[in-house]
Write an enzyme that holds these catalytic residues in place. Structure first.
Site, short mmCIF file in Angstrom:
data_model
loop_
_atom_site.label_atom_id
_atom_site.label_comp_id
_atom_site.label_asym_id
_atom_site.label_seq_id
_atom_site.Cartn_x
_atom_site.Cartn_y
_atom_site.Cartn_z
N THR A 64 0.83 -1.20 0.00
CA THR A 64 0.00 0.00 0.00
C THR A 64 0.87 1.25 0.00
O THR A 64 2.10 1.18 -0.14
CB THR A 64 -1.04 -0.05 1.16
OG1 THR A 64 -1.96 1.02 0.98
CG2 THR A 64 -0.40 0.04 2.52
N LYS A 68 3.47 1.60 -3.73
CA LYS A 68 2.87 0.85 -4.84
C LYS A 68 3.64 0.99 -6.15
O LYS A 68 3.68 0.06 -6.95
CB LYS A 68 1.43 1.32 -5.06
CG LYS A 68 0.47 0.84 -4.00
CD LYS A 68 -0.92 1.33 -4.33
CE LYS A 68 -1.96 0.67 -3.46
NZ LYS A 68 -3.32 0.95 -3.88
N ASP A 104 -6.72 -3.86 -7.89
CA ASP A 104 -7.71 -2.78 -7.73
C ASP A 104 -8.67 -2.65 -8.93
O ASP A 104 -9.88 -2.52 -8.76
CB ASP A 104 -7.01 -1.43 -7.52
CG ASP A 104 -6.61 -1.22 -6.06
OD1 ASP A 104 -7.18 -1.89 -5.18
OD2 ASP A 104 -5.72 -0.39 -5.82
N TYR A 216 -14.90 4.24 1.10
CA TYR A 216 -15.63 3.19 1.84
C TYR A 216 -15.84 3.52 3.31
O TYR A 216 -16.42 2.73 4.04
CB TYR A 216 -14.92 1.84 1.70
CG TYR A 216 -13.47 1.86 2.09
CD1 TYR A 216 -13.08 1.77 3.42
CD2 TYR A 216 -12.48 2.00 1.13
CE1 TYR A 216 -11.75 1.81 3.78
CE2 TYR A 216 -11.15 2.04 1.48
CZ TYR A 216 -10.79 1.94 2.81
OH TYR A 216 -9.47 2.00 3.16
N GLY A 237 -18.19 1.55 -1.98
CA GLY A 237 -16.75 1.41 -2.09
C GLY A 237 -16.20 0.21 -1.32
O GLY A 237 -15.19 -0.37 -1.72
P1 NAP Z 1 -4.40 9.59 -4.91
O1 NAP Z 1 -3.51 8.81 -5.81
O2 NAP Z 1 -3.84 10.50 -3.90
O3 NAP Z 1 -5.38 10.47 -5.89
C1 NAP Z 1 -6.34 11.33 -5.35
C2 NAP Z 1 -7.21 11.91 -6.46
O4 NAP Z 1 -8.27 12.64 -5.87
C3 NAP Z 1 -6.46 12.90 -7.38
O5 NAP Z 1 -7.01 12.78 -8.66
C4 NAP Z 1 -6.80 14.24 -6.73
O6 NAP Z 1 -6.81 15.31 -7.65
C5 NAP Z 1 -8.22 14.01 -6.28
N1 NAP Z 1 -8.56 14.85 -5.14
C6 NAP Z 1 -8.04 14.79 -3.89
N2 NAP Z 1 -8.61 15.72 -3.09
C7 NAP Z 1 -9.49 16.39 -3.88
C8 NAP Z 1 -10.36 17.48 -3.63
N3 NAP Z 1 -10.47 18.06 -2.42
N4 NAP Z 1 -11.13 17.92 -4.66
C9 NAP Z 1 -11.04 17.36 -5.87
N5 NAP Z 1 -10.23 16.32 -6.17
C10 NAP Z 1 -9.46 15.84 -5.18
O7 NAP Z 1 -5.41 8.64 -4.13
P2 NAP Z 1 -5.96 7.19 -4.57
O8 NAP Z 1 -5.02 6.15 -4.13
O9 NAP Z 1 -6.33 7.27 -6.01
O10 NAP Z 1 -7.25 7.05 -3.63
C11 NAP Z 1 -8.38 7.89 -3.79
C12 NAP Z 1 -9.47 7.45 -2.81
O11 NAP Z 1 -9.93 6.17 -3.14
C13 NAP Z 1 -9.03 7.37 -1.33
O12 NAP Z 1 -10.07 7.83 -0.54
C14 NAP Z 1 -8.83 5.89 -1.11
O13 NAP Z 1 -9.05 5.51 0.24
C15 NAP Z 1 -9.92 5.32 -1.98
N6 NAP Z 1 -9.64 3.97 -2.47
C16 NAP Z 1 -10.59 3.02 -2.27
C17 NAP Z 1 -10.38 1.74 -2.74
C18 NAP Z 1 -11.39 0.68 -2.51
O14 NAP Z 1 -11.03 -0.50 -2.61
N7 NAP Z 1 -12.63 1.02 -2.23
C19 NAP Z 1 -9.20 1.45 -3.45
C20 NAP Z 1 -8.25 2.45 -3.66
C21 NAP Z 1 -8.49 3.72 -3.15
P3 NAP Z 1 -5.45 16.12 -8.04
O15 NAP Z 1 -4.80 15.29 -9.10
O16 NAP Z 1 -5.92 17.42 -8.50
O17 NAP Z 1 -4.63 16.19 -6.78
#
Ligand code: NAP
Length: 282
Positions: A64, A68, A104, A216, A237
């Site tokens: 994680t 990654k 994922d 989630y 989620g």
């Molecule tokens: P990440 O790589 O940090 O990417 C975050 C994304 O969200 C970026 O595109 C970012 O935009 C955008 N973002 C963040 N804050 C924002 C805001 N206030 N307004 C608008 N856009 C915003 O994170 P990630 O690993 O992709 O994870 C994203 C979410 O998914 C997390 O909450 C994580 O816990 C969840 N998740 C869930 C699962 C599941 O199995 N259910 C799996 C993976 C992740 P910018 O590019 O502009 O910064």
């Protein structure tokens, strides 16, 4: 029973203290009565951790944040999907040969597939981070038409190019949700403790829409509550979290994951306040 024949699996990341993965995996081992155990390691130096997997004969690892992408450099082989994503969330150790996978995208597709078909559908994906990338790669061959929107438009442009998406843009383009069949939130917006937030104005939600929020915690995000109020189909989620763990379980053990037990353990844990899932806790 912990004896000399036990097979060890683990989570490596930083932070990992409040991860739900040990609970979900160990519940599965217990349900099947197999001699496996899953522990978590807070890892600063990914190279040394991967040397440790080899040195200790650890059977498998979930990977994680923040490792990654960097972990890819230290494994022996990588499956095609993970290569395309450029990041792994799983390492399997077969006689000292370490192979990387990314579960994922497959988990997101399975989650979506339980509720809707994808071929010919217009999908609006919000976000361009690690999770959005895995989902977009998964959607690439689904026959869906993809629109990628992100706060930082340059990242949306890059992702759209990588997966041949039909369109991309910043969040000013959100009104395209009006014409969408499926909306996926792949940003952390709406996650506890800022659970009262949603990126998508309620007026854009319509009854023909399926809404998948990959956040989630809480299970019922503001986006999903409003989507239900507008008559949308909703996808939780936690299901994606469950399926990515189940896919890892099967890679590690060779056994079919006991989904009902793992799901029960996960939803119980998410319902408990002591689980402060204010950051990515897989
Ligand atoms: P990440 O790589 O940090 O990417 C975050 C994304 O969200 C970026 O595109 C970012 O935009 C955008 N973002 C963040 N804050 C924002 C805001 N206030 N307004 C608008 N856009 C915003 O994170 P990630 O690993 O992709 O994870 C994203 C979410 O998914 C997390 O909450 C994580 O816990 C969840 N998740 C869930 C699962 C599941 O199995 N259910 C799996 C993976 C992740 P910018 O590019 O502009 O910064």
């Amino acid at each position: 029973m912990v004896d000399a024949s036990i097979k060890i699996c683990c989570l490596i990341g930083d932070p990992v203290e409040h991860s739900l993965s040990p609970l979900i995996h160990n519940a599965g081992y217990e349900a099947l009565g197999i001699n496996f155990i899953y522990v978590s390691f807070r890892v600063k130096d990914i190279k040394r951790a991967i040397d440790g997997i080899r040195g200790l004969g650890i059977r498998g690892a979930s990977v994680t944040m923040p490792h990654k992408v960097s972990a890819v450099e230290y494994i022996d082989d990588i499956d095609e999907v993970a290569r395309e994503i450029g990041a792994i969330n799983t390492i399997v150790n077969n006689n000292d040969v370490l192979t990387g996978f990314n579960t994922d995208g497959g988990a997101a597709l399975k989650t979506l597939g339980e509720v809707t078909t994808l071929r010919g559908k217009r999908v609006v994906l919000i976000g361009s981070g690690g999770a959005a990338l895995a989902i977009a790669v998964g959607l690439r061959r689904s026959g869906a038409e993809l629109v990628v929107l992100n706060r930082t438009v340059e990242k949306a442009r890059r992702l759209a190019k990588l997966v041949d998406a039909g369109d991309f843009g910043n969040l000013e383009k959100l009104p395209v949700v009006f014409t969408a069949d499926i909306l996926i939130n792949a940003t952390p917006v709406g996650m506890w403790p800022r659970a009262d937030e949603s990126l998508i104005p309620k007026e854009l939600l319509h009854s023909g829409l399926t809404v998948f929020d990959i956040v989630y915690n809480p299970k019922e995000t503001r986006l999903l509550v409003e989507a239900k109020e507008k008559g949308c189909a909703v996808i939780y989620g936690y299901k994606m979290l469950l399926y990515q763990a189940a896919m890892q379980f099967e890679l590690f053990t060779g056994y079919q994951a006991p989904l009902p037990v793992m799901e029960h353990t996960l939803t119980e844990a998410l319902g408990e306040e002591r689980y402060d899932t204010s950051f990515d806790r897989r």
